[in-house]
Write a protein that holds these residues in place. Structure first.
Motif, PDB file in Angstrom:
ATOM      1  N   GLY A 128       0.825  -1.208   0.000  1.00 50.90           N
ATOM      2  CA  GLY A 128       0.000   0.000   0.000  1.00 50.90           C
ATOM      3  C   GLY A 128       0.854   1.252   0.000  1.00 50.90           C
ATOM      4  N   TYR A 129       0.341   2.288  -0.651  1.00 51.97           N
ATOM      5  CA  TYR A 129       1.017   3.590  -0.695  1.00 51.97           C
ATOM      6  C   TYR A 129      -0.040   4.668  -0.545  1.00 51.97           C
ATOM      7  CZ  TYR A 129       3.003   7.820  -2.782  1.00 51.97           C
ATOM      8  OH  TYR A 129       3.405   9.116  -3.002  1.00 51.97           O
ATOM      9  N   ASP A 130       0.281   5.731   0.177  1.00 57.52           N
ATOM     10  CA  ASP A 130      -0.631   6.872   0.241  1.00 57.52           C
ATOM     11  C   ASP A 130       0.169   8.146   0.440  1.00 57.52           C
ATOM     12  OD1 ASP A 130      -3.141   8.070   0.102  1.00 57.52           O
ATOM     13  OD2 ASP A 130      -3.439   7.989   2.264  1.00 57.52           O
ATOM     14  N   VAL A 131      -0.467   9.246   0.068  1.00 57.12           N
ATOM     15  CA  VAL A 131       0.151  10.571   0.215  1.00 57.12           C
ATOM     16  C   VAL A 131      -0.949  11.577   0.525  1.00 57.12           C
ATOM     17  CG1 VAL A 131       0.038  10.964  -2.295  1.00 57.12           C
ATOM     18  CG2 VAL A 131       1.648  12.275  -0.917  1.00 57.12           C
ATOM     19  N   HIS A 132      -0.647  12.518   1.384  1.00 53.69           N
ATOM     20  CA  HIS A 132      -1.576  13.625   1.653  1.00 53.69           C
ATOM     21  C   HIS A 132      -0.794  14.924   1.741  1.00 53.69           C
ATOM     22  CE1 HIS A 132      -5.541  11.755   2.442  1.00 53.69           C
ATOM     23  NE2 HIS A 132      -4.810  10.679   2.693  1.00 53.69           N
ATOM     24  N   ARG A 133      -1.490  16.014   1.369  1.00 55.54           N
ATOM     25  CA  ARG A 133      -0.898  17.347   1.520  1.00 55.54           C
ATOM     26  C   ARG A 133      -0.820  17.719   2.998  1.00 55.54           C
ATOM     27  NH1 ARG A 133      -1.275  20.936  -3.010  1.00 55.54           N
ATOM     28  NH2 ARG A 133      -2.458  19.948  -4.682  1.00 55.54           N
ATOM     29  N   LEU A 134       0.181  18.520   3.336  1.00 52.55           N
ATOM     30  CA  LEU A 134       0.281  19.098   4.672  1.00 52.55           C
ATOM     31  C   LEU A 134      -0.128  20.569   4.600  1.00 52.55           C
ATOM     32  CD1 LEU A 134       3.650  17.561   5.950  1.00 52.55           C
ATOM     33  CD2 LEU A 134       1.352  17.081   6.828  1.00 52.55           C
ATOM     34  N   VAL A 135      -1.086  20.944   5.431  1.00 51.97           N
ATOM     35  CA  VAL A 135      -1.588  22.327   5.417  1.00 51.97           C
ATOM     36  C   VAL A 135      -1.769  22.821   6.847  1.00 51.97           C
ATOM     37  CG1 VAL A 135      -2.799  22.041   3.210  1.00 51.97           C
ATOM     38  CG2 VAL A 135      -4.011  21.566   5.360  1.00 51.97           C
ATOM     39  N   GLU A 136      -1.816  24.142   7.003  1.00 53.89           N
ATOM     40  CA  GLU A 136      -2.104  24.715   8.321  1.00 53.89           C
ATOM     41  C   GLU A 136      -3.582  24.538   8.632  1.00 53.89           C
ATOM     42  OE1 GLU A 136      -0.727  28.761   8.332  1.00 53.89           O
ATOM     43  OE2 GLU A 136       1.378  28.146   8.182  1.00 53.89           O
ATOM     44  N   GLY A 137      -3.897  24.449   9.922  1.00 50.47           N
ATOM     45  CA  GLY A 137      -5.292  24.376  10.343  1.00 50.47           C
ATOM     46  C   GLY A 137      -5.885  22.981  10.316  1.00 50.47           C
ATOM     47  N   ARG A 138      -5.029  21.969  10.130  1.00 54.02           N
ATOM     48  CA  ARG A 138      -5.500  20.579  10.193  1.00 54.02           C
ATOM     49  C   ARG A 138      -4.699  19.824  11.243  1.00 54.02           C
ATOM     50  NH1 ARG A 138      -9.657  17.695   7.499  1.00 54.02           N
ATOM     51  NH2 ARG A 138      -8.191  15.962   7.329  1.00 54.02           N
ATOM     52  N   GLU A 139      -5.326  18.792  11.835  1.00 52.91           N
ATOM     53  CA  GLU A 139      -4.598  17.936  12.773  1.00 52.91           C
ATOM     54  C   GLU A 139      -3.736  16.945  11.999  1.00 52.91           C
ATOM     55  OE1 GLU A 139      -7.821  16.234  15.025  1.00 52.91           O
ATOM     56  OE2 GLU A 139      -7.712  17.840  16.529  1.00 52.91           O
ATOM     57  N   LEU A 140      -2.623  16.540  12.618  1.00 56.45           N
ATOM     58  CA  LEU A 140      -1.739  15.547  11.995  1.00 56.45           C
ATOM     59  C   LEU A 140      -1.929  14.205  12.703  1.00 56.45           C
ATOM     60  CD1 LEU A 140       0.437  14.867   9.922  1.00 56.45           C
ATOM     61  CD2 LEU A 140       2.158  15.557  11.613  1.00 56.45           C
ATOM     62  N   TRP A 141      -2.714  13.326  12.032  1.00 57.90           N
ATOM     63  CA  TRP A 141      -2.931  11.959  12.544  1.00 57.90           C
ATOM     64  C   TRP A 141      -2.039  11.013  11.748  1.00 57.90           C
ATOM     65  CZ3 TRP A 141      -5.867  10.405  16.659  1.00 57.90           C
ATOM     66  CH2 TRP A 141      -6.724  11.362  17.213  1.00 57.90           C
ATOM     67  N   LEU A 142      -1.226  10.257  12.450  1.00 55.35           N
ATOM     68  CA  LEU A 142      -0.348   9.268  11.800  1.00 55.35           C
ATOM     69  C   LEU A 142      -0.376   7.983  12.608  1.00 55.35           C
ATOM     70  CD1 LEU A 142       2.742  11.549  10.959  1.00 55.35           C
ATOM     71  CD2 LEU A 142       1.046  10.666   9.336  1.00 55.35           C
ATOM     72  N   GLY A 143      -0.727   6.893  11.964  1.00 55.15           N
ATOM     73  CA  GLY A 143      -0.764   5.613  12.664  1.00 55.15           C
ATOM     74  C   GLY A 143      -1.766   5.596  13.806  1.00 55.15           C
ATOM     75  N   GLY A 144      -2.850   6.367  13.652  1.00 52.77           N
ATOM     76  CA  GLY A 144      -3.892   6.388  14.671  1.00 52.77           C
ATOM     77  C   GLY A 144      -3.568   7.246  15.875  1.00 52.77           C
ATOM     78  N   VAL A 145      -2.481   8.040  15.768  1.00 44.91           N
ATOM     79  CA  VAL A 145      -2.031   8.855  16.904  1.00 44.91           C
ATOM     80  C   VAL A 145      -2.020  10.321  16.473  1.00 44.91           C
ATOM     81  CG1 VAL A 145      -0.070   9.317  18.435  1.00 44.91           C
ATOM     82  CG2 VAL A 145      -0.629   6.949  17.799  1.00 44.91           C
ATOM     83  N   LEU A 146      -2.511  11.202  17.318  1.00 48.85           N
ATOM     84  CA  LEU A 146      -2.495  12.642  17.045  1.00 48.85           C
ATOM     85  C   LEU A 146      -1.113  13.189  17.389  1.00 48.85           C
ATOM     86  CD1 LEU A 146      -3.984  15.223  16.219  1.00 48.85           C
ATOM     87  CD2 LEU A 146      -4.780  15.430  18.584  1.00 48.85           C
ATOM     88  N   ILE A 147      -0.429  13.725  16.382  1.00 47.12           N
ATOM     89  CA  ILE A 147       0.949  14.199  16.544  1.00 47.12           C
ATOM     90  C   ILE A 147       0.946  15.728  16.623  1.00 47.12           C
ATOM     91  CG2 ILE A 147       3.272  14.143  15.546  1.00 47.12           C
ATOM     92  CD1 ILE A 147       2.243  11.337  15.926  1.00 47.12           C
ATOM     93  N   PRO A 148       1.471  16.300  17.694  1.00 48.35           N
ATOM     94  CA  PRO A 148       1.536  17.764  17.774  1.00 48.35           C
ATOM     95  C   PRO A 148       2.460  18.316  16.676  1.00 48.35           C
ATOM     96  CG  PRO A 148       2.057  16.744  19.906  1.00 48.35           C
ATOM     97  CD  PRO A 148       2.058  15.658  18.882  1.00 48.35           C
ATOM     98  N   HIS A 149       1.918  19.215  15.818  1.00 45.80           N
ATOM     99  CA  HIS A 149       2.729  19.782  14.740  1.00 45.80           C
ATOM    100  C   HIS A 149       2.049  21.044  14.215  1.00 45.80           C
ATOM    101  CE1 HIS A 149       5.926  19.766  11.908  1.00 45.80           C
ATOM    102  NE2 HIS A 149       5.178  19.550  10.849  1.00 45.80           N
TER     103      HIS A 149
END
Ligand code: MG
Length: 161
Positions: free
Chosen positions: A9-30
Motif C-alpha cells: 500500500g502507498y498513500d500521500v496527503h498534503r500538509l496544510v495549516e489548520g489541520r490535525e496531523l494523525w499518523l498511525g492512529g495517533v495525534l501528533i503535535p505539529h
C-alpha cells in the motif's frame, strides 16, 4: 497448510495549516496537518491498501469513496477496522505489517510505540508484528518542502488451506 499472501500500500496527503496531523492512529503535535476527506491518516490508509491488496479486495478508494459524506472527517481507525472485517470475512488473518513514513518533520520515532499499539490492537497481532519506520526525504521534492507526507506499507495475510 497455510495460504500466504503479500500486499502493498502507498498513500500521500498534503500538509496544510489548520489541520490535525494523525499518523498511525495517533495525534501528533505539529504546526501543519494532513488534508483529506477523512482524518487523512496516511499511514493507516497505506496499511488498509496493503491488507486489501493482499486479499485481492480492491482498494481504500473503492470501499470508502471520498465522495461519500459518511467518511467526511472519518477516524481512519474505523476504516482500518472495516478493512479487517472485509478480509476476516474471507478467512484471512494478519501475519505482520511493515510501514515506512516519509516526512521532514516532526520526528516520528518518539510516537512509534503508540502507533504500534494502536495498529496491533486493530489488526489483532502482537506489537512485534507491526513495523514502523520513518525517514526524511533529505529536503528533496514535495516531501522535502514539507508540502506533503507519504506512507508505504506491506502486509502478510494467512489463511488455512
Ligand atoms: Mg489517504
Amino acid at each position: 497448510m497455510t495460504d500466504l499472501r503479500v500486499g502493498f500500500g502507498y498513500d500521500v496527503h498534503r500538509l496544510v495549516e489548520g489541520r490535525e496531523l494523525w499518523l498511525g492512529g495517533v495525534l501528533i503535535p505539529h504546526s501543519t496537518g494532513a488534508l483529506g476527506h477523512s482524518d487523512a491518516d496516511v499511514l493507516l490508509h497505506a496499511v488498509c491498501d496493503a491488507l486489501l491488496g493482499a486479499a485481492g479486495a480492491g482498494d481504500i478508494g473503492q470501499h470508502f469513496p471520498d465522495t461519500d459524506p459518511a467518511w467526511k472527517n472519518a477516524d481512519s481507525k474505523v476504516l482500518l477496522s472495516s478493512v479487517m472485517k472485509i478480509i476476516g470475512d474471507q478467512g484471512w488473518s494478519v501475519g505482520n505489517v511493515d510501514c515506512t513514513l516519509v516526512l521532514e518533520r516532526p520526528k516520528i520515532m518518539p510516537h512509534a510505540p503508540a502507533m504500534r499499539k494502536v495498529i496491533a490492537s486493530i489488526l489483532a497481532v502482537g506489537e512485534d508484528a507491526v513495523g514502523i519506520k520513518a525517514t526524511t526525504n533529505e529536503k528533496m521534492g514535495f516531501v522535502g518542502r514539507e508540502e506533503g507526507v507519504c506512507a508505504y506499507a506491506v502486509a502478510l495475510l494467512r489463511r488455512p488451506v
